[in-house]
Write a protein that holds these residues in place. Structure first.
Motif, short mmCIF file in Angstrom:
data_model
loop_
_atom_site.label_atom_id
_atom_site.label_comp_id
_atom_site.label_asym_id
_atom_site.label_seq_id
_atom_site.Cartn_x
_atom_site.Cartn_y
_atom_site.Cartn_z
N LYS A 185 5.48 1.76 -2.62
CA LYS A 185 5.53 1.32 -4.01
C LYS A 185 6.96 1.33 -4.49
N ARG A 241 4.84 -2.43 -11.36
CA ARG A 241 3.43 -2.21 -11.67
C ARG A 241 2.57 -2.88 -10.59
N GLU A 242 1.70 -2.08 -9.99
CA GLU A 242 0.86 -2.59 -8.91
C GLU A 242 -0.32 -3.35 -9.51
N ASP A 245 -15.35 0.96 -8.27
CA ASP A 245 -14.92 2.06 -7.39
C ASP A 245 -13.80 1.54 -6.48
N PRO A 246 -12.60 1.32 -7.05
CA PRO A 246 -11.52 0.66 -6.29
C PRO A 246 -11.08 1.48 -5.08
N MET A 297 -8.16 1.70 -3.83
CA MET A 297 -6.76 2.12 -3.89
C MET A 297 -6.35 2.28 -5.35
N ASN A 298 -5.23 2.96 -5.55
CA ASN A 298 -4.69 3.08 -6.90
C ASN A 298 -3.94 1.81 -7.29
N PHE A 299 -4.00 1.46 -8.57
CA PHE A 299 -3.28 0.30 -9.07
C PHE A 299 -3.06 0.49 -10.57
N ASP A 300 -2.22 -0.37 -11.16
CA ASP A 300 -1.86 -0.23 -12.57
C ASP A 300 -2.53 -1.24 -13.48
N SER A 304 -13.02 0.17 -14.94
CA SER A 304 -11.86 0.69 -14.19
C SER A 304 -10.90 1.47 -15.07
N ARG A 361 -8.37 0.26 -16.55
CA ARG A 361 -7.02 -0.30 -16.45
C ARG A 361 -6.87 -1.49 -17.40
#
Length: 616
Positions: free
Chosen positions: A145, A150-151, A207-208, A210-213, A237, A239
């Motif tokens: 990262k 921002r992902e 239920d993702p 991976m982590n993301f923004d 989510s 987000r």
């Protein structure tokens, strides 16, 4: 100087790579040990082969493009240049030396290596200018990262997603890093777009993996139910999520990061894009003199914007509101500075003012968008509804006939179908004027009937937004009330298309799809504002207001449905009746309106519109 310096550098690099490719071809052909008898042919060939290759590169435009934007087109031109250069080399050696002392396979290898080396150089330049995003092809770096970025998780793995990812990777200054794609097509799982993998179905948002923004919805063709599902999953989510608008909102269908915006309630309606026959519209608008009544209103101003795109000879703006007229005139001047725009500050009920505008401007096409359309307000002041919607329309019909207007298009409403309100009944009378007026002269009269227009004056949507912004409660008339909805832009497009295909006397109706339950719409709007319905924002039911119906209709009994050449537009042909007889009845209605007696007005409306059933 910088341009020429870069060109010289590129020529030098290409020449060096051309020499290297020929040398490597000889090495590979002779297993890295070039015999003395063939070394001479190498030294005799490269001095003239290099200029041939560089000439072919230049001939096919490889030095005219910007190398930071290398694309498949450039690679195809490179392939043509390499093939042509190799063909010239082989032909020259064959004619001069009959290939004696020259290894044939070396020149095939030379062509392949030249393409790989020169193409590789250009891809390296493209990656260099793409910033660090371009180097995500390296698996190790793609998992890191970058600080301050921002992902982004992208919903959709189609053309829109591809264009967005490419733009993000080309502009690292955006500070975005796409890390994964979600798509319900199982065939796409495990594949990737520009190095970004497709992780699985959209349900993974709950239920993702991976982590993301942030979430970007890149599905501009998503229908209403599908869009609502995506939005609900995005909300679970926790987000931030934004969307690419529908193709109808995008200029020439071009997807760009500048178009990304918050999800709006209009997205949840999922109306299919209205495909217009723009050539047909252009044929009757281009080079013509066009007049729009109510030009400063929500529908009228959108009509003005869209008409400007078809390059009319002149455009007249007829408006009773001074401020609205000023605003639309200013906007038109900025959007279409070359267009001759003529404002008229006047009331459609004023015969002399309308006649003056027709004499001065000489309109060939007239769009009638001016109307009173707030149902409860017109129940309180029915004489104003009659005066504006009926008298105003009658004045315009008379003026159109007297001044040789080619066609007049009335903006009508679904509330004219089996009306229960004064507003709906007056609009039905205006529709009858179009049907009957078509037989009174050469002017083609037609009407366009559609449902509620998002964001128009009198629409409930802005009221709901204000109530949510104040913290509620949001007031809904009835839990079962439904309405048809469309955007302002779609309404204007339908009006223009109807004007193109109308022969006179028709009422055009858009295939509106399923009606929307207002309660569902309000709940969606509350969620889009970040609140929970009935918990953070209360919903109150206040009962149907005077003149309102529980359900709206688009067709009434006695109207014959006729197909058109447009798959989304239907045309209704009713019994027109006699124009002079209709005018006599309208005069009686206008006389009743001058009495300010609601019951007398409704009685005369009932005589004109037998299907009218006044509400309590």
């Amino acid at each position: 100087m910088s341009r020429y310096r870069n060109l010289v550098i590129m020529l030098g690099l290409d020449a060096g790579l051309a020499w290297l490719s020929l040398y490597c071809a000889y090495l590979i052909r002779f297993e890295f040990s070039i015999p003395a008898e063939f070394a001479g042919s190498f030294h005799a060939t490269w001095p003239w082969l290099l200029p041939v290759k560089i000439f072919c590169f230049a001939f096919f435009g490889l030095y005219r493009g910007m190398w930071r934007y290398t694309s498949l087109v450039d690679l195809m031109n490179l392939l043509k240049a390499v093939f042509t250069g190799s063909l010239i080399a082989v032909a020259a050696i064959l004619m001069v030396y009959r290939f004696e002392g020259y290894p044939r396979s070396a020149f095939i290898l030379d062509g392949v290596l030249t393409f790989l080396f020169a193409g590789g150089l250009r891809m390296v330049i493209r990656l260099r200018y793409a910033g660090l995003a371009g180097w995500r092809v390296l698996p190790v770096l793609s998992r890191l990262k970058r600080k301050g970025f921002r992902e982004l998780l992208v919903v959709g793995a189609g053309d829109a997603a591809e264009k967005v990812i490419r733009e993000i990777q080309d502009h690292p200054d955006l500070g975005l890093e796409p890390i994964g794609l979600l798509d319900d097509n199982p065939a796409k799982k495990g594949k990737s777009i520009h190095g970004v993998p497709v992780l699985g179905p959209i349900d993974l948002l709950s239920d993702p993996p991976m982590n993301f923004d942030e979430i970007l919805i890149a599905a501009p063709s998503a229908k209403g139910e599908e869009m609502r599902r995506i939005v609900r999953l995005c909300e679970t989510s926790g987000r931030t999520f934004r969307t690419i608008p529908g193709m109808g909102e995008l200029i020439n269908g071009r997807v760009t990061l500048k178009a990304v915006r918050q999800v709006r309630v209009e997205d949840l309606l999922g109306r299919e894009e209205l495909h217009l026959n723009r050539e047909e519209i252009a044929r009757y608008l281009r080079g013509r003199r066009v007049l729009v009544t109510g030009a400063g209103g929500s529908i009228g101003s959108e009509l003005v914007r869209q008409i400007g795109l078809y390059r009319p000879k002149a455009l007249a703006l007829f408006e009773v509101s001074e401020l609205n007229l000023f605003q639309v005139k200013m906007e038109l001047g900025q959007r279409f500075p070359e267009l001759q725009a003529r404002p008229f500050l006047a009331d459609i009920r004023d015969r002399e003012a309308v006649a003056h505008a027709c004499r001065e401007f000489e309109p060939e096409v007239l769009f009638h968008a001016a109307a009173y359309k707030h149902v409860p307000m017109q129940e309180l002041f029915p004489w104003e509804a009659v005066s504006n919607n009926v008298l105003g329309s009658s004045v315009l019909v008379e003026a159109a006939l007297a001044h040789g207007v080619s066609r007049l298009v009335l903006v009508s409403t679904d509330k004219a179908v089996r009306p229960t309100s004064v507003m709906g009944a007056t609009k039905r009378v205006a529709e009858r004027l179009m049907e009957c007026g078509n037989q009174a002269g050469p002017t083609r009269f037609m009407a366009v009937r559609f449902g509620n227009v998002m964001g128009s004056s009198g629409s409930a949507i802005p009221i709901f937004r204000e109530q949510i912004a104040r913290g509620g409660p949001v007031t809904v008339t009835h839990p079962e009330v439904t309405r048809y909805f469309m955007s302002v832009g779609e309404a204007a497009e339908l009006i223009l298309q109807a004007g193109a295909i109308g022969q006179g006397g028709e009422i055009f109706v858009l295939k509106m799809g399923r009606p929307i339950k207002i309660l569902e719409l309000v709940r969606d709007m509350i969620r889009l504002h970040g609140y929970e319905p009935d918990k953070d924002i209360k919903i109150e039911f206040i009962g149907l207001r005077p003149g309102e119906k529980l359900y709206e209709e688009l067709i009434t009994a006695g109207e014959g449905l006729v197909p058109t050449g447009h798959d989304k537009i239907m045309v209704l042909k009713g019994n027109a009746g006699d124009y002079n007889q209709l005018q006599d009845q309208i005069n009686e209605l206008l006389a009743a309106a001058q009495s300010f007696d609601p019951e007398a007005i409704k009685s005369k409306l009932k005589a004109l519109v037998p299907e009218y059933t006044p509400g309590p």
